[in-house]
Design an enzyme around this catalytic site. Structure first.
Site, short mmCIF file in Angstrom:
data_model
loop_
_atom_site.label_atom_id
_atom_site.label_comp_id
_atom_site.label_asym_id
_atom_site.label_seq_id
_atom_site.Cartn_x
_atom_site.Cartn_y
_atom_site.Cartn_z
N LYS A 93 17.57 -12.77 47.15
CA LYS A 93 16.30 -13.15 46.55
C LYS A 93 15.77 -14.48 47.09
O LYS A 93 14.57 -14.75 47.01
CB LYS A 93 16.41 -13.19 45.02
CG LYS A 93 16.94 -11.91 44.39
CD LYS A 93 16.23 -10.69 44.89
CE LYS A 93 16.67 -9.36 44.29
NZ LYS A 93 18.10 -9.00 44.45
N TYR A 138 23.06 2.02 36.80
CA TYR A 138 22.87 0.61 37.19
C TYR A 138 23.87 -0.30 36.48
O TYR A 138 24.04 -0.22 35.26
CB TYR A 138 21.44 0.16 36.84
CG TYR A 138 21.22 -1.31 37.16
CD1 TYR A 138 20.81 -1.71 38.43
CD2 TYR A 138 21.48 -2.30 36.21
CE1 TYR A 138 20.66 -3.05 38.74
CE2 TYR A 138 21.32 -3.64 36.51
CZ TYR A 138 20.91 -4.01 37.77
OH TYR A 138 20.76 -5.34 38.07
N TYR A 148 25.68 -4.37 43.12
CA TYR A 148 24.91 -4.08 44.34
C TYR A 148 25.81 -3.93 45.59
O TYR A 148 26.01 -2.84 46.09
CB TYR A 148 23.89 -5.19 44.59
CG TYR A 148 22.82 -5.31 43.55
CD1 TYR A 148 21.69 -4.49 43.58
CD2 TYR A 148 22.91 -6.24 42.52
CE1 TYR A 148 20.70 -4.60 42.63
CE2 TYR A 148 21.92 -6.36 41.55
CZ TYR A 148 20.81 -5.53 41.62
OH TYR A 148 19.83 -5.64 40.68
C1 LIG Z 1 18.58 -7.63 44.12
C2 LIG Z 1 19.81 -7.37 44.86
C3 LIG Z 1 19.90 -6.30 45.79
C4 LIG Z 1 18.82 -5.30 46.01
O1 LIG Z 1 17.73 -5.84 46.69
P1 LIG Z 1 16.27 -5.26 46.38
O2 LIG Z 1 15.37 -6.05 47.21
O3 LIG Z 1 16.07 -5.46 44.90
O4 LIG Z 1 16.27 -3.81 46.71
C5 LIG Z 1 21.07 -6.14 46.51
N1 LIG Z 1 22.12 -6.98 46.31
C6 LIG Z 1 22.08 -7.99 45.42
C7 LIG Z 1 23.29 -8.82 45.26
C8 LIG Z 1 20.93 -8.22 44.67
O5 LIG Z 1 20.92 -9.23 43.78
#
Ligand SMILES: *Cc1c(COP(=O)(O)O)cnc(C)c1O
Length: 332
Positions: A49, A262, A288
């Site tokens: 991010k 999720y 993730y």
């Molecule tokens: C938000 C996030 C993602 C996914 O990225 P997006 O742009 O939301 O698809 C992947 N890995 C981590 C650790 C994240 O925080």
């Protein structure tokens, strides 16, 4: 492609490292696996991010905002990086956290990203699962405006055409590293959620004809829904960049590793987390990157990523959330 015409602040320690994972590759006995370390972007334990926030905070400052407003799940890495970016630029931050994950551990709402949000001084509201969280956050913006504040709304995951510019920038950075090191990758694999990362990468890589296909491993949505959502943002991003739109067949996703939903790791997620820790000393996360790597590992085992290929994993961060899943990790 020149991104300097868009408002921006610097938050990322870049270029992030790009290196082979020799011990993991040997362990799996398949293709050569490399990693790009966007877990090391540098802001408050890092993550993907941060690149998006360079352009989002840039626009917020240009508009004279004094408070960032965003939303995410309780252990949102996006919320944590947004709050830290607000601190760094002298703004306040208000976050709405959705209780999206059922049956979590006792300290899930206290530790990890939640602890850091509090340390950075965010004001926090909680919501039950299933609401339109972007609408909730926009409603919070209207209230703040009535109180005389100047809020800047950032959608969940920072995933709009402004945030996606951060991953267009990552595509350009990666392409430069690939050229400097005379590398050729057959595929880039990463975890895909709110779509900004994949959309930015596809817009950037296709926009410069890098010849590097991207495979997003879903963390929430079914495949077709994710592909359409990513492509929708690719179109908005190419429009913002002033380059031709990109065909939807350039967007690929695999939903085989979501598990129960999720934020709920399954056996494959936990195996991937422990394997990367033990072979490479690298921390993945349960929401993730653990699922993204589980997908990569499974494609190696199934032989869809063959022995003579070179596969690149984009590590998107998230290890801060490990502490919210302590029991599950120790039991695995
Ligand atoms: C938000 C996030 C993602 C996914 O990225 P997006 O742009 O939301 O698809 C992947 N890995 C981590 C650790 C994240 O925080």
């Amino acid at each position: 492609m020149n991104l300097n015409r868009f408002p921006r602040v610097r938050l990322t320690h870049n270029p992030t490292p790009l290196h082979p994972m020799t011990r993991l590759s040997n362990h799996l006995g398949g293709p050569e696996i490399w990693i790009k370390r966007d877990d090391c972007t540098g802001l408050a334990t890092g993550g993907n991010k941060t690149r998006k926030l360079e352009f989002l905070v840039g626009e917020a400052l240009e508009q004279g905002a004094d408070i960032l407003v965003t939303q995410g799940a309780v252990q949102s890495n996006h919320a944590r990086q947004t709050v830290a970016a607000a601190c760094l630029h002298g703004m306040k931050c208000h976050i709405l956290l959705e209780r999206r994950v059922p049956d979590h551990e006792e300290n899930y709402e206290q530790t990890g990203n939640v602890l850091l949000n509090k340390m950075f001084g965010a004001t926090i509201e909680y919501r039950p699962a299933g609401l339109d969280m972007n609408a909730e956050a926009q409603e919070a913006c209207r209230k703040l405006e009535q109180e005389g504040a100047k809020p800047y709304f950032i959608p969940g995951g920072g995933s709009n055409e402004v945030g996606a510019l951060g991953y267009v920038e990552c595509a350009l950075e990666l392409n430069a590293q690939i050229n400097q090191q005379s590398l050729v990758f057959d595929r880039l694999v990463h975890a895909t959620g709110s779509t900004g990362t994949q959309a930015g990468l596809v817009a950037g890589l296709e926009g410069i004809h890098a010849g590097l296909p991207v495979l997003g491993i879903c963390v929430r949505n079914p495949r077709q829904k994710q592909i359409e959502a990513v492509h929708g943002l690719v179109s908005k991003t190419t429009h913002k960049l002033g380059i031709p739109d990109i065909d939807i067949d350039r967007v690929d996703a695999d939903d085989g590793y979501v598990g129960e939903g999720y934020g709920i790791p399954n056996e494959g997620t936990l195996e991937a987390i422990h394997l990367l820790a033990k072979t490479e000393g690298i921390l993945l996360d349960p929401v993730y990157s653990g699922k993204g790597m589980a997908g990569l590992i499974d494609h190696v085992r199934k032989g869809t990523f063959s022995k003579n290929e070179k596969i690149l994993f984009l590590h998107t961060g998230g290890s801060t959330a490990l502490f919210a899943y302590e029991k599950m990790l120790l039991d695995a």
